[in-house]
Design a protein around this motif. Structure first.
Motif, PDB file in Angstrom:
ATOM      1  N   GLU A 359     -66.124 -33.241  -3.093  1.00  0.00           N
ATOM      2  CA  GLU A 359     -65.428 -32.108  -2.481  1.00  0.00           C
ATOM      3  C   GLU A 359     -66.673 -31.372  -3.348  1.00  0.00           C
ATOM      4  OE1 GLU A 359     -61.659 -31.716  -4.115  1.00  0.00           O
ATOM      5  OE2 GLU A 359     -61.073 -32.256  -2.642  1.00  0.00           O
ATOM      6  N   TYR A 362     -69.982 -31.496  -0.511  1.00  0.00           N
ATOM      7  CA  TYR A 362     -68.960 -31.212   1.303  1.00  0.00           C
ATOM      8  C   TYR A 362     -68.905 -29.343   1.333  1.00  0.00           C
ATOM      9  CZ  TYR A 362     -64.910 -31.252   5.326  1.00  0.00           C
ATOM     10  OH  TYR A 362     -64.918 -30.732   6.381  1.00  0.00           O
ATOM     11  N   HIS A 363     -68.414 -29.274   0.202  1.00  0.00           N
ATOM     12  CA  HIS A 363     -68.018 -27.912   0.998  1.00  0.00           C
ATOM     13  C   HIS A 363     -69.403 -26.253   0.840  1.00  0.00           C
ATOM     14  CE1 HIS A 363     -63.836 -27.796   0.192  1.00  0.00           C
ATOM     15  NE2 HIS A 363     -63.915 -28.315  -0.991  1.00  0.00           N
ATOM     16  N   SER A 435     -63.995 -34.802   4.295  1.00  0.00           N
ATOM     17  CA  SER A 435     -64.949 -34.873   2.460  1.00  0.00           C
ATOM     18  C   SER A 435     -63.854 -36.269   1.935  1.00  0.00           C
ATOM     19  CB  SER A 435     -63.636 -33.757   2.118  1.00  0.00           C
ATOM     20  OG  SER A 435     -62.971 -33.177   1.090  1.00  0.00           O
TER      21      SER A 435
END
Length: 471
Positions: A359, A362-363, A435
């Motif tokens: 995460e 990923y973002h 994710s």
């Protein structure tokens, strides 16, 4: 049944009882050419699969990744921190195996044709860098008159009674009682010569049970010759269940483990193996090879090398990533995401399709890539964790900023745009990332790896890569 800390695939080992291959004596060195295995495409007639729509294929790949991520997480929770040494890998020579893309409905994505027994019986195995056991479907303890009729949807079964070179491993032997414990050999031993048995289960509730045997494996060299590897240790799976075994006849383990095919073949052939993954949408007759030995730099003079980290993240092949850039700008991703010795790290995995980002990575990656696609209509598609798809009418790759992995030693891997903006259907593209939870491991999947030559140097602990058409 107990759940085991397993790779999503089982294996059938290619080593002898004392841990080494045995080969026949030749008048000349049989390893003076590359040993190779053909990688088989998912729509090859050998797999008895009917082509599906592109959207259906993407959904299959995503389902496969979901199952595989469960397996990877399960292995890492139980096995992180184990250390293995690569110092004993030695010798020289070469071989290669034809390699083609293939959808697996729950396990690896590329398949190899494999030949076992005397006379030879042919099988299709999943080639997987995340597995360290090699096995195949098998009938044992029967003859032509009493073998059970097993329906495997056109898949092949090894018939032990047809092979003169089939030899079981006794359950009283050291290799059964000690060496194969990590492969889940069973403690039962009613008589000293009872075959050494295993019971292997997966986190997706798939399982396989069978016995360990020594067999002869036939492989081809690039010069057209064939050679036989004698007394090779194989997992003979008599019973199995689950989605993981719905297509292939078994698994070739390419992970970093003393019993995996990759490590044992590399020991004989200079400590290296390599592959080049064709585009996952390529025609079914497009073929490449999984190769052992030989010099990949002859055909890839622009090969770059980064450190290959083995024995730290279980049997996976890890790399030291320092960060990700998009459009030449480094993203703000915490160092802990890349820390191989901590709760993070990055692995190269031929059995995952999408690239999985934890995460914290990923973002920012998705935000930067979506910013370049604001003029395209986003679409809601039911394909699991793939978050962003869009109407690709009028799309040109030039609108996309270039994505790159930066390694700690200064090397950079910059895949083509089609490896992270993937085709989902006619007129539809998606960002090819998913994710995964933090803490966890980043996975560079096979779509991101495609159209590159990858060389795993297990002696020098180096990973080489270079752009290639894989033809």
């Amino acid at each position: 049944m107990k759940s085991r800390p397993a790779s999503l695939l089982l294996l059938f080992f290619l080593v002898s009882v004392n841990g080494f291959f045995s080969i026949p004596v030749f008048s000349e060195n049989p390893w003076n050419n590359t040993m190779r295995f053909e990688l088989i495409h998912r729509h090859s007639p050998e797999l008895s699969m009917r082509p599906k729509t592109q959207l259906d294929r993407i959904k299959e790949l995503v389902h496969s990744d979901n199952v595989r991520q469960q397996m990877i997480s399960h292995k890492l929770k139980l096995g992180r921190g184990l250390r293995r040494m690569a110092s004993e890998i030695r010798s020289s020579g070469s071989m290669a195996i034809p390699l083609r893309s293939g959808a697996d409905r729950g396990i690896g994505q590329y398949f190899v044709s494999f030949r076992v027994g005397t006379p030879v019986q042919k099988f299709v195995l999943i080639a997987d860098t995340g597995s360290d056991l090699t096995w195949m479907n098998c009938n044992y303890g029967c003859d032509n008159n009493n073998c059970p009729k097993r329906r495997l949807h056109h898949r092949r079964i090894f018939h032990a009674h047809h092979s003169s070179s089939f030899k079981t491993v006794p359950c009283f032997s050291k290799i059964c009682k000690v060496d194969l414990m990590k492969m889940f050999s069973l403690t039962r031993c009613p008589t000293p010569m009872t075959p050494c048995a295993y019971d292997y289960s997966y986190s997706d509730e798939s399982s396989a049970q069978g016995i360990f045997v020594n067999e002869t494996v036939t492989v081809g060299l690039t010069n057209g010759r064939k050679i036989r590897l004698h007394d090779v240790l194989i997992g003979c799976s008599e019973t199995f269940r689950g989605r993981a075994f719905s297509v292939a006849d078994g698994v070739m383990g390419l992970g970093y483990n003393k019993y995996s095919f990759a490590v044992k073949a590399a020991e004989m052939l200079g400590g290296k193996f390599s592959y080049c993954l064709v585009d996952h949408l390529s025609p079914s007759d497009l073929t490449n090879y999984l190769s052992f030995g030989g010099s990949t730099t002859v055909v890839a003079k622009n090969m770059q090398y980064t450190k290959l980290v083995v024995g730290v993240i279980d049997s996976f092949y890890a790399v030291n990533v320092a960060g990700i850039s998009i459009g030449g700008k480094m993203l703000n991703i915490p160092f802990k995401v890349w820390d191989v010795g901590g709760a993070g790290g990055t692995i190269i995995d031929s059995g995952s399709s999408l690239t999985l980002l934890t995460e914290p990575a990923y973002h920012p990656v998705m935000a930067a890539l979506k910013a370049a696609l604001t003029k395209f209509q986003s679409l809601e598609l039911d394909i699991g964790p793939v978050e962003f798809c869009f109407n690709s009418t009028g799309f040109d790759e030039s609108v996309m900023p270039r994505f790159a992995f930066h390694f700690a030693d200064g090397v950079r891997f910059e895949p083509p745009v089609k490896s992270y903006v993937i085709d989902a259907a006619d007129g539809i593209k998606c960002l090819g990332f998913a994710s995964t939870d933090w803490p966890g491991t980043v996975v560079i999947g096979n779509i991101m790896q495609q159209n590159h030559l990858w060389e795993f140097d297990l002696v020098g602990n180096k990973l080489g890569f270079a752009p290639s058409t894989c033809t």
